[in-house]
Structure formats: structure tokens, C-alpha cells
Design a protein around this motif. Structure first.
Motif, PDB file in Angstrom:
ATOM      1  N   ASP A  77       0.782  -0.986  -0.167  1.00  0.00           N
ATOM      2  CA  ASP A  77       0.087   0.002   0.056  1.00  0.00           C
ATOM      3  C   ASP A  77       0.711   1.153  -0.013  1.00  0.00           C
ATOM      4  O   ASP A  77       0.568   2.140  -0.513  1.00  0.00           O
ATOM      5  CB  ASP A  77      -0.788   0.007   1.153  1.00  0.00           C
ATOM      6  CG  ASP A  77      -1.926   1.179   1.248  1.00  0.00           C
ATOM      7  OD1 ASP A  77      -2.305   1.304   0.267  1.00  0.00           O
ATOM      8  OD2 ASP A  77      -1.852   1.815   2.136  1.00  0.00           O
ATOM      9  N   ARG A  78       1.842   1.307   0.908  1.00  0.00           N
ATOM     10  CA  ARG A  78       2.656   2.568   1.056  1.00  0.00           C
ATOM     11  C   ARG A  78       3.542   2.819   0.084  1.00  0.00           C
ATOM     12  O   ARG A  78       3.839   3.988  -0.489  1.00  0.00           O
ATOM     13  CB  ARG A  78       3.206   2.640   2.422  1.00  0.00           C
ATOM     14  CG  ARG A  78       2.283   2.707   3.397  1.00  0.00           C
ATOM     15  CD  ARG A  78       1.902   4.085   3.694  1.00  0.00           C
ATOM     16  NE  ARG A  78       2.969   4.875   4.217  1.00  0.00           N
ATOM     17  CZ  ARG A  78       3.313   6.041   3.739  1.00  0.00           C
ATOM     18  NH1 ARG A  78       2.470   6.488   2.706  1.00  0.00           N
ATOM     19  NH2 ARG A  78       4.175   6.646   4.254  1.00  0.00           N
ATOM     20  N   GLU A  82       1.836   3.385  -3.388  1.00  0.00           N
ATOM     21  CA  GLU A  82       2.087   4.911  -3.008  1.00  0.00           C
ATOM     22  C   GLU A  82       1.137   5.494  -2.560  1.00  0.00           C
ATOM     23  O   GLU A  82       1.110   6.972  -2.884  1.00  0.00           O
ATOM     24  CB  GLU A  82       2.898   5.600  -4.185  1.00  0.00           C
ATOM     25  CG  GLU A  82       4.304   4.977  -4.745  1.00  0.00           C
ATOM     26  CD  GLU A  82       5.132   5.562  -5.817  1.00  0.00           C
ATOM     27  OE1 GLU A  82       4.348   6.497  -6.570  1.00  0.00           O
ATOM     28  OE2 GLU A  82       6.209   5.182  -5.711  1.00  0.00           O
ATOM     29  N   ASN A  83       0.305   4.828  -1.752  1.00  0.00           N
ATOM     30  CA  ASN A  83      -0.792   5.378  -1.143  1.00  0.00           C
ATOM     31  C   ASN A  83      -0.129   6.449   0.080  1.00  0.00           C
ATOM     32  O   ASN A  83       0.441   5.797   0.926  1.00  0.00           O
ATOM     33  CB  ASN A  83      -1.685   4.574  -0.769  1.00  0.00           C
ATOM     34  CG  ASN A  83      -3.137   5.164   0.119  1.00  0.00           C
ATOM     35  OD1 ASN A  83      -3.059   6.311  -0.135  1.00  0.00           O
ATOM     36  ND2 ASN A  83      -3.762   4.378   0.630  1.00  0.00           N
ATOM     37  N   SER A  84      -0.525   7.613   0.266  1.00  0.00           N
ATOM     38  CA  SER A  84      -0.161   8.171   1.430  1.00  0.00           C
ATOM     39  C   SER A  84      -1.280   8.843   2.086  1.00  0.00           C
ATOM     40  O   SER A  84      -1.310   9.624   3.305  1.00  0.00           O
ATOM     41  CB  SER A  84       0.820   9.557   0.959  1.00  0.00           C
ATOM     42  OG  SER A  84      -0.027  10.296   0.171  1.00  0.00           O
ATOM     43  N   PHE A  89      -7.859   0.565   6.206  1.00  0.00           N
ATOM     44  CA  PHE A  89      -6.670  -0.493   6.192  1.00  0.00           C
ATOM     45  C   PHE A  89      -5.824  -0.314   7.299  1.00  0.00           C
ATOM     46  O   PHE A  89      -5.287  -1.120   8.068  1.00  0.00           O
ATOM     47  CB  PHE A  89      -6.177  -0.948   5.006  1.00  0.00           C
ATOM     48  CG  PHE A  89      -5.048  -2.161   5.121  1.00  0.00           C
ATOM     49  CD1 PHE A  89      -5.580  -3.437   5.709  1.00  0.00           C
ATOM     50  CD2 PHE A  89      -3.783  -1.612   5.041  1.00  0.00           C
ATOM     51  CE1 PHE A  89      -4.313  -4.236   5.879  1.00  0.00           C
ATOM     52  CE2 PHE A  89      -2.774  -2.618   5.148  1.00  0.00           C
ATOM     53  CZ  PHE A  89      -3.211  -3.828   5.446  1.00  0.00           C
ATOM     54  N   TRP A  90      -5.132   1.109   7.413  1.00  0.00           N
ATOM     55  CA  TRP A  90      -4.311   1.431   8.192  1.00  0.00           C
ATOM     56  C   TRP A  90      -4.788   1.320   9.754  1.00  0.00           C
ATOM     57  O   TRP A  90      -3.949   1.015  10.547  1.00  0.00           O
ATOM     58  CB  TRP A  90      -3.842   3.031   8.063  1.00  0.00           C
ATOM     59  CG  TRP A  90      -2.988   3.327   6.512  1.00  0.00           C
ATOM     60  CD1 TRP A  90      -2.953   2.329   5.608  1.00  0.00           C
ATOM     61  CD2 TRP A  90      -2.455   4.230   6.534  1.00  0.00           C
ATOM     62  NE1 TRP A  90      -2.402   2.717   4.554  1.00  0.00           N
ATOM     63  CE2 TRP A  90      -1.849   4.298   5.049  1.00  0.00           C
ATOM     64  CE3 TRP A  90      -2.198   5.473   7.037  1.00  0.00           C
ATOM     65  CZ2 TRP A  90      -1.021   5.070   4.156  1.00  0.00           C
ATOM     66  CZ3 TRP A  90      -1.435   6.547   6.300  1.00  0.00           C
ATOM     67  CH2 TRP A  90      -1.106   6.337   4.926  1.00  0.00           C
ATOM     68  N   THR A  91      -6.028   1.378   9.815  1.00  0.00           N
ATOM     69  CA  THR A  91      -6.279   1.396  11.359  1.00  0.00           C
ATOM     70  C   THR A  91      -6.741  -0.392  11.598  1.00  0.00           C
ATOM     71  O   THR A  91      -6.107  -0.454  12.510  1.00  0.00           O
ATOM     72  CB  THR A  91      -7.876   1.988  11.463  1.00  0.00           C
ATOM     73  OG1 THR A  91      -7.934   3.076  11.067  1.00  0.00           O
ATOM     74  CG2 THR A  91      -8.369   1.678  12.724  1.00  0.00           C
ATOM     75  N   VAL A  92      -6.904  -0.912  10.668  1.00  0.00           N
ATOM     76  CA  VAL A  92      -6.967  -2.564  11.041  1.00  0.00           C
ATOM     77  C   VAL A  92      -5.486  -3.032  11.079  1.00  0.00           C
ATOM     78  O   VAL A  92      -5.429  -3.848  12.161  1.00  0.00           O
ATOM     79  CB  VAL A  92      -7.519  -3.210   9.751  1.00  0.00           C
ATOM     80  CG1 VAL A  92      -7.360  -4.814   9.536  1.00  0.00           C
ATOM     81  CG2 VAL A  92      -9.061  -2.779   9.399  1.00  0.00           C
ATOM     82  N   TYR A  93      -4.589  -2.432  10.287  1.00  0.00           N
ATOM     83  CA  TYR A  93      -3.333  -2.800  10.454  1.00  0.00           C
ATOM     84  C   TYR A  93      -2.607  -2.482  12.059  1.00  0.00           C
ATOM     85  O   TYR A  93      -2.254  -3.235  12.540  1.00  0.00           O
ATOM     86  CB  TYR A  93      -2.450  -2.132   9.677  1.00  0.00           C
ATOM     87  CG  TYR A  93      -0.788  -2.049   9.783  1.00  0.00           C
ATOM     88  CD1 TYR A  93      -0.118  -3.246   9.280  1.00  0.00           C
ATOM     89  CD2 TYR A  93      -0.190  -1.271  10.421  1.00  0.00           C
ATOM     90  CE1 TYR A  93       1.311  -3.391   9.583  1.00  0.00           C
ATOM     91  CE2 TYR A  93       1.097  -1.194  10.769  1.00  0.00           C
ATOM     92  CZ  TYR A  93       1.933  -2.182  10.212  1.00  0.00           C
ATOM     93  OH  TYR A  93       3.075  -2.224  10.708  1.00  0.00           O
TER      94      TYR A  93
END
Length: 137
Positions: A77-78, A82-84, A89-93
Motif C-alpha cells: 500500500d505505502r 504509493e498511497n499516502s 486498512f491502516w487502522t486495521v493494520y
């Protein structure tokens, strides 16, 4: 004890050595590789010493595998997509990584089937054996 020792060594090495080498560029990839190597080390050492896998062994393999999948997904993803922009998903992660780490530590200390994974596995084996789907011995 073998599993706990390997986990402690892995976390020490990844936090003190790998982080300095690559973490500033690809932190999630470094932790993915660290988890993959840790799983391999645990499995290999259990095979070499002919140790019967314990409850902690299975929970650690499960937890490290889930963390590894989350690390590689976050790396993708990052750094590949290149999602910024933050998204769900960042919360799930963030929640999942901490949950799996805490679960592994708790199982290593308490030696309990906290998520009832062992019970679930035994029921699945019993059902498949009864239905003749798998020929388990």
C-alpha cells in the motif's frame, strides 16, 4: 521455551540491527522478512530437535504469519501503490499488529488456548475424519 527464545532473539535482532539497515527506507518489508525468517527458524529448530509442536508453537506461527501478511500488505500500500492518505486498512493494520503481538506474548506466558484455535482445529479434524474428507492418522 524454544519458541519463546527464538521470538525474543528475533525481536531483539530486528529492533536493533535490521531497523538501522533498511527500516528508514522499507520498514514494513524489513519486518515482513524478519517474521518470515522467524517462522522458518521456529519450524526448522522444532524439526531438528524433534520437538512436538506445543500450543504456543501454533499460536506463534499463526500470529507471525498474520503479522507478516499485514506487513507485506502495508508495504504494498505505502511503497508499491504509493498511497499516502490514511484509510480503513491502516487502522486495521495498527490494531491487528498489536493484537497478534499481545496474543503471542500471552500464550507464551499463560500457555492457554485464548482464541480457542486448538478447539476449533480439533473439531474440524473430527468432522473431516468422520465424513471421510481427509484421511488423517
Amino acid at each position: 521455551m524454544v519458541t519463546a527464545g527464538i521470538i525474543a532473539t528475533s525481536y531483539f535482532i530486528s529492533n536493533h540491527f535490521f531497523k538501522e539497515i533498511l527500516a528508514s527506507t522499507y520498514p514494513y518489508l524489513v519486518f515482513f522478512i524478519s517474521d518470515l525468517l522467524t517462522v522458518c527458524a521456529i519450524v526448522l529448530l522444532h524439526k531438528l530437535l524433534s520437538l512436538k509442536p506445543s500450543r504456543a508453537y501454533w499460536y506463534v506461527i499463526f500470529g507471525l504469519s498474520m503479522n507478516g501478511l499485514l506487513f507485506i500488505a502495508m508495504h504494498t500500500d505505502r511503497f508499491i501503490v504509493e498511497n499516502s492518505e490514511p484509510w480503513w486498512f491502516w487502522t486495521v493494520y495498527s490494531v491487528s499488529i498489536n493484537f497478534f503481538d499481545l496474543m503471542m506474548v500471552a500464550v507464551l506466558i499463560l500457555n492457554r488456548d485464548l482464541l480457542l484455535l486448538g478447539s476449533l482445529w480439533n473439531k474440524v479434524k473430527a468432522l473431516t475424519k468422520a465424513s471421510g474428507v481427509l484421511n488423517t492418522k
